[in-house]
Design a protein around this motif. Structure first.
Motif, PDB file in Angstrom:
ATOM      1  N   ASP A   1      50.454  35.511  98.560  1.00 15.19           N
ATOM      2  CA  ASP A   1      49.538  35.943  97.506  1.00 15.19           C
ATOM      3  C   ASP A   1      48.832  34.785  96.813  1.00 15.19           C
ATOM      4  N   ARG A   2      49.208  33.557  97.117  1.00 12.94           N
ATOM      5  CA  ARG A   2      48.661  32.413  96.391  1.00 12.94           C
ATOM      6  C   ARG A   2      47.234  32.071  96.795  1.00 12.94           C
ATOM      7  N   GLN A   3      46.753  32.605  97.905  1.00 18.88           N
ATOM      8  CA  GLN A   3      45.394  32.281  98.336  1.00 18.88           C
ATOM      9  C   GLN A   3      44.351  33.032  97.525  1.00 18.88           C
ATOM     10  N   SER A   4      44.696  34.176  96.981  1.00 19.10           N
ATOM     11  CA  SER A   4      43.730  34.953  96.219  1.00 19.10           C
ATOM     12  C   SER A   4      43.721  34.489  94.772  1.00 19.10           C
ATOM     13  N   SER A   5      42.645  34.805  94.068  1.00 18.27           N
ATOM     14  CA  SER A   5      42.569  34.421  92.656  1.00 18.27           C
ATOM     15  C   SER A   5      43.637  35.148  91.847  1.00 18.27           C
ATOM     16  N   MET A   6      44.069  36.328  92.337  1.00 16.81           N
ATOM     17  CA  MET A   6      45.133  37.065  91.649  1.00 16.81           C
ATOM     18  C   MET A   6      46.450  36.293  91.725  1.00 16.81           C
ATOM     19  N   GLY A   7      46.589  35.441  92.741  1.00 12.75           N
ATOM     20  CA  GLY A   7      47.835  34.715  92.925  1.00 12.75           C
ATOM     21  C   GLY A   7      47.877  33.370  92.241  1.00 12.75           C
ATOM     22  N   GLU A   8      46.769  32.935  91.650  1.00 13.09           N
ATOM     23  CA  GLU A   8      46.746  31.619  91.021  1.00 13.09           C
ATOM     24  C   GLU A   8      47.508  31.665  89.700  1.00 13.09           C
ATOM     25  N   LYS A   9      48.508  30.837  89.590  1.00 11.61           N
ATOM     26  CA  LYS A   9      49.295  30.757  88.372  1.00 11.61           C
ATOM     27  C   LYS A   9      49.658  29.311  88.110  1.00 11.61           C
ATOM     28  N   SER A  10      49.993  29.050  86.878  1.00  8.42           N
ATOM     29  CA  SER A  10      50.560  27.748  86.538  1.00  8.42           C
ATOM     30  C   SER A  10      51.843  28.015  85.771  1.00  8.42           C
ATOM     31  N   VAL A  11      52.618  26.967  85.602  1.00  7.29           N
ATOM     32  CA  VAL A  11      53.861  27.050  84.847  1.00  7.29           C
ATOM     33  C   VAL A  11      53.678  26.194  83.607  1.00  7.29           C
ATOM     34  N   GLY A  12      54.028  26.730  82.449  1.00  2.89           N
ATOM     35  CA  GLY A  12      53.865  25.994  81.202  1.00  2.89           C
ATOM     36  C   GLY A  12      55.186  25.522  80.638  1.00  2.89           C
ATOM     37  N   VAL A  13      55.151  24.353  80.017  1.00  2.00           N
ATOM     38  CA  VAL A  13      56.313  23.776  79.346  1.00  2.00           C
ATOM     39  C   VAL A  13      55.892  23.408  77.929  1.00  2.00           C
ATOM     40  N   LEU A  14      56.608  23.926  76.937  1.00  4.51           N
ATOM     41  CA  LEU A  14      56.376  23.451  75.572  1.00  4.51           C
ATOM     42  C   LEU A  14      56.846  22.005  75.541  1.00  4.51           C
ATOM     43  N   PHE A  15      55.919  21.097  75.273  1.00  4.22           N
ATOM     44  CA  PHE A  15      56.148  19.688  75.546  1.00  4.22           C
ATOM     45  C   PHE A  15      56.000  18.838  74.299  1.00  4.22           C
ATOM     46  N   SER A  16      57.107  18.224  73.877  1.00  8.19           N
ATOM     47  CA  SER A  16      57.077  17.334  72.722  1.00  8.19           C
ATOM     48  C   SER A  16      57.057  15.864  73.137  1.00  8.19           C
TER      49      SER A  16
ATOM     50  N   THR B   1      50.942  24.673  92.543  1.00 13.16           N
ATOM     51  CA  THR B   1      51.182  25.303  91.258  1.00 13.16           C
ATOM     52  C   THR B   1      51.260  24.201  90.217  1.00 13.16           C
ATOM     53  N   PRO B   2      50.270  24.107  89.340  1.00 14.37           N
ATOM     54  CA  PRO B   2      50.305  23.050  88.326  1.00 14.37           C
ATOM     55  C   PRO B   2      51.329  23.339  87.233  1.00 14.37           C
ATOM     56  N   VAL B   3      51.778  22.284  86.598  1.00 13.98           N
ATOM     57  CA  VAL B   3      52.668  22.387  85.438  1.00 13.98           C
ATOM     58  C   VAL B   3      51.831  22.024  84.219  1.00 13.98           C
ATOM     59  N   ASP B   4      51.611  22.999  83.352  1.00 11.08           N
ATOM     60  CA  ASP B   4      50.843  22.773  82.131  1.00 11.08           C
ATOM     61  C   ASP B   4      51.784  22.331  81.018  1.00 11.08           C
ATOM     62  N   LEU B   5      51.477  21.204  80.405  1.00 10.28           N
ATOM     63  CA  LEU B   5      52.262  20.709  79.280  1.00 10.28           C
ATOM     64  C   LEU B   5      51.581  21.162  78.000  1.00 10.28           C
ATOM     65  N   ILE B   6      52.293  21.937  77.202  1.00  8.85           N
ATOM     66  CA  ILE B   6      51.724  22.534  75.994  1.00  8.85           C
ATOM     67  C   ILE B   6      52.314  21.841  74.779  1.00  8.85           C
ATOM     68  N   ASN B   7      51.439  21.260  73.961  1.00 11.04           N
ATOM     69  CA  ASN B   7      51.884  20.553  72.771  1.00 11.04           C
ATOM     70  C   ASN B   7      51.148  21.130  71.567  1.00 11.04           C
ATOM     71  N   VAL B   8      51.879  21.349  70.489  1.00 13.80           N
ATOM     72  CA  VAL B   8      51.300  21.925  69.279  1.00 13.80           C
ATOM     73  C   VAL B   8      51.460  20.931  68.141  1.00 13.80           C
ATOM     74  N   SER B   9      50.365  20.713  67.414  1.00 13.69           N
ATOM     75  CA  SER B   9      50.397  19.852  66.241  1.00 13.69           C
ATOM     76  C   SER B   9      49.653  20.563  65.119  1.00 13.69           C
ATOM     77  N   PHE B  10      50.268  20.650  63.954  1.00 14.18           N
ATOM     78  CA  PHE B  10      49.681  21.405  62.859  1.00 14.18           C
ATOM     79  C   PHE B  10      48.997  20.529  61.819  1.00 14.18           C
ATOM     80  N   ASP B  11      49.070  19.227  61.963  1.00 15.47           N
ATOM     81  CA  ASP B  11      48.487  18.318  60.983  1.00 15.47           C
ATOM     82  C   ASP B  11      47.077  17.938  61.425  1.00 15.47           C
ATOM     83  N   GLU B  12      46.076  18.672  60.965  1.00 17.38           N
ATOM     84  CA  GLU B  12      44.693  18.438  61.380  1.00 17.38           C
ATOM     85  C   GLU B  12      44.123  17.129  60.847  1.00 17.38           C
ATOM     86  N   SER B  13      44.676  16.616  59.767  1.00 18.48           N
ATOM     87  CA  SER B  13      44.103  15.418  59.152  1.00 18.48           C
ATOM     88  C   SER B  13      44.289  14.181  60.024  1.00 18.48           C
TER      89      SER B  13
END
Length: 120
Positions: A34-49, A81-93
């Motif tokens: 299923d990975r050849q179709s656009s329906m099969g494209e996925k990535s894996v995410g990691v909450l990354f500090s 399958t890419p690994v997406d590193l997700i980082n959140v920062s709340f201090d906009e300044s």
């Protein structure tokens, strides 16, 4: 000696960690056919500090995905399958100057250096 025992323990830990990550990824990834179709494209995410725990998980996930992809090369020409590193920062300044953001950027650069594929 102690070095041999330590190496054995580390090898077993690494094996168990890889098995645990592989089990958790089973339901997240499309089947190879299923990975050849656009329906099969996925990535894996990691909450990354950029800390030790998220670094180990991101590197282990990348390793497990590489292993799965190499085992399925005969079924499909191009698996990735890419690994997406997700980082959140709340201090906009300070944008990219917060300690957590700096740590995650340094961690990303280290993972990029050691990753066996351009997947992180």
């Amino acid at each position: 000696g102690d070095d041999s025992l330590t190496e054995t323990i580390l090898d077993e830990f690494n094996h168990v960690l890889h098995q645990a990550v592989a089990r958790r990824l089973e339901g997240c990834l499309p089947a190879p056919e299923d990975r050849q179709s656009s329906m099969g494209e996925k990535s894996v995410g990691v909450l990354f500090s950029g800390g030790v725990d998220s670094m180990v998980m991101a590197a282990t996930i990348d390793s497990v995905l590489r292993q799965q992809e190499s085992q399925n090369r005969d079924k499909i020409d191009s698996l990735f399958t890419p690994v997406d590193l997700i980082n959140v920062s709340f201090d906009e300044s300070v944008q990219f100057e917060s300690p957590d953001r700096k740590s995650s950027i340094h961690g990303y650069l280290e993972l990029e250096r050691i990753a066996a594929r351009n997947s992180i």
